[in-house]
Design a protein around this motif. Structure first.
Motif, PDB file in Angstrom:
ATOM      1  N   ARG A  46      57.659  49.567  52.381  1.00 46.50           N
ATOM      2  CA  ARG A  46      58.146  48.231  52.766  1.00 46.50           C
ATOM      3  C   ARG A  46      57.007  47.310  53.195  1.00 46.50           C
ATOM      4  O   ARG A  46      57.067  46.118  53.000  1.00 46.50           O
ATOM      5  CB  ARG A  46      59.176  48.373  53.895  1.00 46.50           C
ATOM      6  N   ARG A  47      55.938  47.861  53.767  1.00 47.75           N
ATOM      7  CA  ARG A  47      54.828  47.017  54.254  1.00 47.75           C
ATOM      8  C   ARG A  47      53.869  46.711  53.089  1.00 47.75           C
ATOM      9  O   ARG A  47      52.866  47.407  52.887  1.00 47.75           O
ATOM     10  CB  ARG A  47      54.100  47.719  55.405  1.00 47.75           C
ATOM     11  N   THR A  48      54.192  45.650  52.382  1.00 50.92           N
ATOM     12  CA  THR A  48      53.417  45.342  51.172  1.00 50.92           C
ATOM     13  C   THR A  48      51.998  44.865  51.486  1.00 50.92           C
ATOM     14  O   THR A  48      51.122  44.977  50.644  1.00 50.92           O
ATOM     15  CB  THR A  48      54.142  44.290  50.322  1.00 50.92           C
ATOM     16  N   ASP A  49      51.793  44.334  52.714  1.00 53.54           N
ATOM     17  CA  ASP A  49      50.423  43.916  53.059  1.00 53.54           C
ATOM     18  C   ASP A  49      49.492  45.124  53.032  1.00 53.54           C
ATOM     19  O   ASP A  49      48.377  45.071  52.515  1.00 53.54           O
ATOM     20  CB  ASP A  49      50.391  43.221  54.431  1.00 53.54           C
ATOM     21  N   ARG A  50      49.989  46.243  53.550  1.00 48.38           N
ATOM     22  CA  ARG A  50      49.191  47.482  53.533  1.00 48.38           C
ATOM     23  C   ARG A  50      48.950  47.965  52.102  1.00 48.38           C
ATOM     24  O   ARG A  50      47.865  48.403  51.741  1.00 48.38           O
ATOM     25  CB  ARG A  50      49.937  48.599  54.284  1.00 48.38           C
ATOM     26  N   LEU A  51      50.000  47.900  51.288  1.00 46.60           N
ATOM     27  CA  LEU A  51      49.881  48.380  49.901  1.00 46.60           C
ATOM     28  C   LEU A  51      48.926  47.507  49.100  1.00 46.60           C
ATOM     29  O   LEU A  51      48.163  48.009  48.271  1.00 46.60           O
ATOM     30  CB  LEU A  51      51.261  48.392  49.225  1.00 46.60           C
TER      31      LEU A  51
END
Ligand code: NDP
Length: 244
Positions: free
Chosen positions: A37-42
Motif C-alpha cells: 500500500r505504501r507506494t512511496d516506499r515502492l
C-alpha cells in the motif's frame, strides 16, 4: 539477465522481508514486480533496483481486496508475459490476549494473512497453470508450528497458511511448486502493528534477538533458484541464539 531469470511478484515489498527479498532477487537478475500500500516506499525501492541495473516495477496493492490482487497479477503478466514466482509475503501481527477482544485486529490478521494469501493463489494459479509452470513462496512463521500467549489469532492465520500451502502442493501435478518459508524473529516493522500495551512491551524482550531480513530473503532466493524438478517445500529459519 541470466537465462534462469524469473518474473517474481512480491506482496508486501515496502519493508522488512519483502523489501529484502526484492533486493536479493534483483541482485540475482530476476525481474521484480512489487506490491504494497505504501507506494512511496515502492517507488524508492524500484528506482534503486533499476539504477543498479535490475528490472523492477511496482503497483499499489491491498491484498485484502481480491480484485486488487487480480489486477496486480494481470499487471505483472502484461509487463512480462508471465508470472514465474508469486511471493505471498504481506502480513500483519497485532498481538493481544484473546480476552482483550480486539476483534477488529483479529479480522485484519485473517484478512491480510489468510485471505491475502488465498487472493494471491486465486490470481496467480490460473496464470501458472496456463503457462505450464509456476512457484508460490508463501511466508508463514514459526507461529505456524507453535502457539504462544497473545499470538493465538496470529498463529491461527499462519497455521492456515501452512495448511493451504500443503494442500496446494498436494493438489499440484508438478506444474506448480509450493514453498513455505517460516521465519523466526526477524528485524522488520512487523511489531509496530501491536496496539495492546502489554503485548507490545512483551515483544521487546522476545524480539531482542532477531535475524536480519536478508536471512529470510536468502531462503526465498534458495527456493526460487532450484531447477524445475526440485520443489523445496518447507524452510524454517530461526536466530541461532533463540529457542523459539
Ligand atoms: P513488515 O511489517 O516490515 O512488512 C509487512 C509488509 O506487508 C509491508 O510491506 C506491508 O506493506 C505489507 N502489508 C500489510 N498489509 C497489507 C495489505 N493489506 N496489502 C498489501 N500489503 C500489506 O513485516 P515483515 O517483513 O516481518 O513481514 C513479512 C511477512 O513475514 C509477514 O507475513 C509476517 O507475518 C512474516 N513473519 C515475520 C516475522 C518477523 O519476525 N519479522 C516472523 C515470522 C513471520 P504496506 O503497509 O505498505 O501495505
Amino acid at each position: 539477465m541470466t537465462n534462469t531469470a524469473k518474473v517474481v511478484a512480491i506482496t508486501g515489498a515496502s519493508s522488512g522481508i519483502g523489501e529484502a527479498a526484492a533486493r536479493r532477487l534483483a541482485a540475482d537478475g530476476h525481474r521484480l514486480f512489487l506490491g504494497a500500500r505504501r507506494t512511496d516506499r515502492l517507488e524508492e525501492l524500484t528506482a534503486e533496483l533499476t539504477a543498479a541495473g535490475g528490472t523492477a516495477d511496482f503497483q499499489r496493492l491491498d491484498v485484502t481486496d481480491a480484485d486488487d490482487v487480480r489486477a496486480f497479477v494481470s499487471a505483472v503478466r502484461e509487463r512480462h508475459g508471465r508470472v514465474d514466482v508469486m511471493v505471498n509475503n504481506a502480513g500483519v501481527m497485532p498481538l493481544s490476549p484473546l480476552e482483550a477482544l480486539r476483534t477488529e485486529e483479529w479480522d485484519r490478521m485473517i484478512d491480510v494473512n489468510v485471505r491475502g494469501v488465498l487472493h494471491g493463489i486465486a490470481a496467480a494459479l490460473p496464470v501458472m497453470r496456463a503457462q505450464g509452470s509456476g512457484h508460490f513462496v508463501n511466508i508463514a512463521s514459526v507461529g505456524a508450528y507453535e502457539v504462544s500467549p497473545t499470538a493465538a489469532v496470529y498463529c491461527a492465520t499462519k497455521f492456515a497458511v501452512r495448511a493451504i500451502s500443503e494442500g496446494l502442493r498436494q493438489e499440484s501435478d508438478g506444474t506448480v511448486r509450493v514453498t513455505l518459508v517460516s521465519p523466526g524473529v526477524t528485524e522488520s516493522e512487523l511489531a509496530d502493528s501491536i496496539s495492546d500495551p502489554a503485548a507490545r512491551e512483551a515483544m521487546k524482550a522476545y524480539r531482542a534477538v532477531a535475524l536480519p531480513a536478508s536471512a529470510i530473503a536468502e531462503a526465498i532466493a534458495y527456493a526460487a533458484s532450484q531447477p524445475a524438478q526440485i520443489d523445496v517445500n518447507e524452510v524454517v529459519v530461526r536466530p541461532a541464539a533463540s529457542a523459539r
